[in-house]
Scaffold this motif. Structure first.
Motif, PDB file in Angstrom:
ATOM      1  N   TYR A   1       0.835  -1.197   0.000  1.00 46.49           N
ATOM      2  CA  TYR A   1       0.000   0.000   0.000  1.00 46.49           C
ATOM      3  C   TYR A   1       0.876   1.257   0.000  1.00 46.49           C
ATOM      4  O   TYR A   1       1.991   1.238   0.515  1.00 46.49           O
ATOM      5  CB  TYR A   1      -0.869   0.052   1.276  1.00 46.49           C
ATOM      6  N   TRP A   2       0.327   2.308  -0.547  1.00 48.68           N
ATOM      7  CA  TRP A   2       0.890   3.638  -0.359  1.00 48.68           C
ATOM      8  C   TRP A   2      -0.183   4.551   0.220  1.00 48.68           C
ATOM      9  O   TRP A   2      -1.344   4.526  -0.206  1.00 48.68           O
ATOM     10  CB  TRP A   2       1.398   4.237  -1.674  1.00 48.68           C
ATOM     11  N   TYR A   3       0.237   5.328   1.210  1.00 46.94           N
ATOM     12  CA  TYR A   3      -0.598   6.353   1.822  1.00 46.94           C
ATOM     13  C   TYR A   3       0.199   7.661   1.784  1.00 46.94           C
ATOM     14  O   TYR A   3       1.426   7.645   1.667  1.00 46.94           O
ATOM     15  CB  TYR A   3      -0.907   6.016   3.287  1.00 46.94           C
ATOM     16  N   ARG A   4      -0.500   8.768   1.932  1.00 46.06           N
ATOM     17  CA  ARG A   4       0.226  10.024   2.065  1.00 46.06           C
ATOM     18  C   ARG A   4      -0.443  10.879   3.149  1.00 46.06           C
ATOM     19  O   ARG A   4      -1.616  10.717   3.483  1.00 46.06           O
ATOM     20  CB  ARG A   4       0.290  10.794   0.747  1.00 46.06           C
ATOM     21  N   GLN A   5       0.355  11.790   3.683  1.00 44.32           N
ATOM     22  CA  GLN A   5      -0.142  12.709   4.703  1.00 44.32           C
ATOM     23  C   GLN A   5       0.392  14.096   4.402  1.00 44.32           C
ATOM     24  O   GLN A   5       1.586  14.364   4.588  1.00 44.32           O
ATOM     25  CB  GLN A   5       0.276  12.261   6.095  1.00 44.32           C
TER      26      GLN A   5
END
Lengths: 108, 115
Positions: free
Chosen positions: B33-37
């Motif tokens: 998975y990739w997430y960003r903030q």
């Protein structure tokens, strides 16, 4: 779609006091929920998952389907509990929906 | 304990340039998975990947983004032509399986700064 609300951005408690970090969710289907924690300068770490009904570092979280809540609780806060806490339901595609997080500060 | 590792820890790039963020998931994990903030905002899902293809992607994951597993260990996120609003912390995660009993393990993140 999954939605999660963490109403408190900041929460301060004294050492030894009880702490409750609130999380409310909306979902379609059976909820699967997690609490993740991020200590200062560290990565996001899994704290609790509702499916295992465990207690980690003194924290517990009970899924209340009637109130659609998954509040995180600890009876006696410790200084090392100071961190950012994220409630995160799991979406249908196995993606996590993070709340905005609550920064807990435990005052010595 | 095995960990997800991400490189670099901080990437500074000119707007319009391509950037590749790298991740090494935990070795026996199958879901990535990739997430960003974005600074001051919540962690947002970008994309999930399984069996060498995208399983799910969010609205954020437009044509400027792509993911790849070029070999048996790396999992990359490419942003083709970066924009100022791509500045964020990017987190890679992996899990052994799906569902509530298969938690996602996160890397330390890559801070991407677009100038």
């Amino acid at each position: 779609a999954q939605r999660v609300t963490q109403p408190e951005k900041l929460l301060s408690v004294f050492k030894g006091a009880p702490v409750e970090l609130k999380c409310n969710y909306s979902y379609s289907g059976s909820p699967e929920l997690f609490w993740y924690v991020q200590y200062s300068r560290q990565r996001l770490q899994l704290l609790l998952r509702h499916i295992s009904r465990e207690s980690i570092k003194g924290f517990t979280a009970d899924l209340n389907k009637g109130e659609t809540s998954f509040h995180l609780k600890k009876p006696f806060a410790q200084e090392e509990d100071s961190a950012m806490y994220y409630c995160a339901p799991l979406g249908g595609a196995n993606n996590l929906f993070f709340g905005t997080g609550t920064r807990l500060t435990v005052i010595p | 304990e095995p960990e997800v590792t991400q490189t670099p820890s901080h990437q500074v790039t000119q707007m319009g340039q391509e950037v590749i963020l790298r991740c090494v998931p935990i070795s026996n994990h199958l879901y990535f998975y990739w997430y960003r903030q974005i600074l001051g905002q919540k962690v947002e899902f970008l994309v999930s990947f399984y069996n060498n293809e995208i399983s799910e992607k969010s609205e954020i994951f437009d044509d400027q983004f792509s993911v790849e597993r070029p070999d048996g260990s790396n999992f990359t996120l490419k942003i083709r032509s970066t924009k100022l609003e791509d500045s964020a912390m990017y987190f890679c995660a992996s899990s052994e399986g799906q569902g509530g009993d298969q938690p996602q393990h996160f890397g330390d993140g890559t801070r991407l700064s677009i100038l």
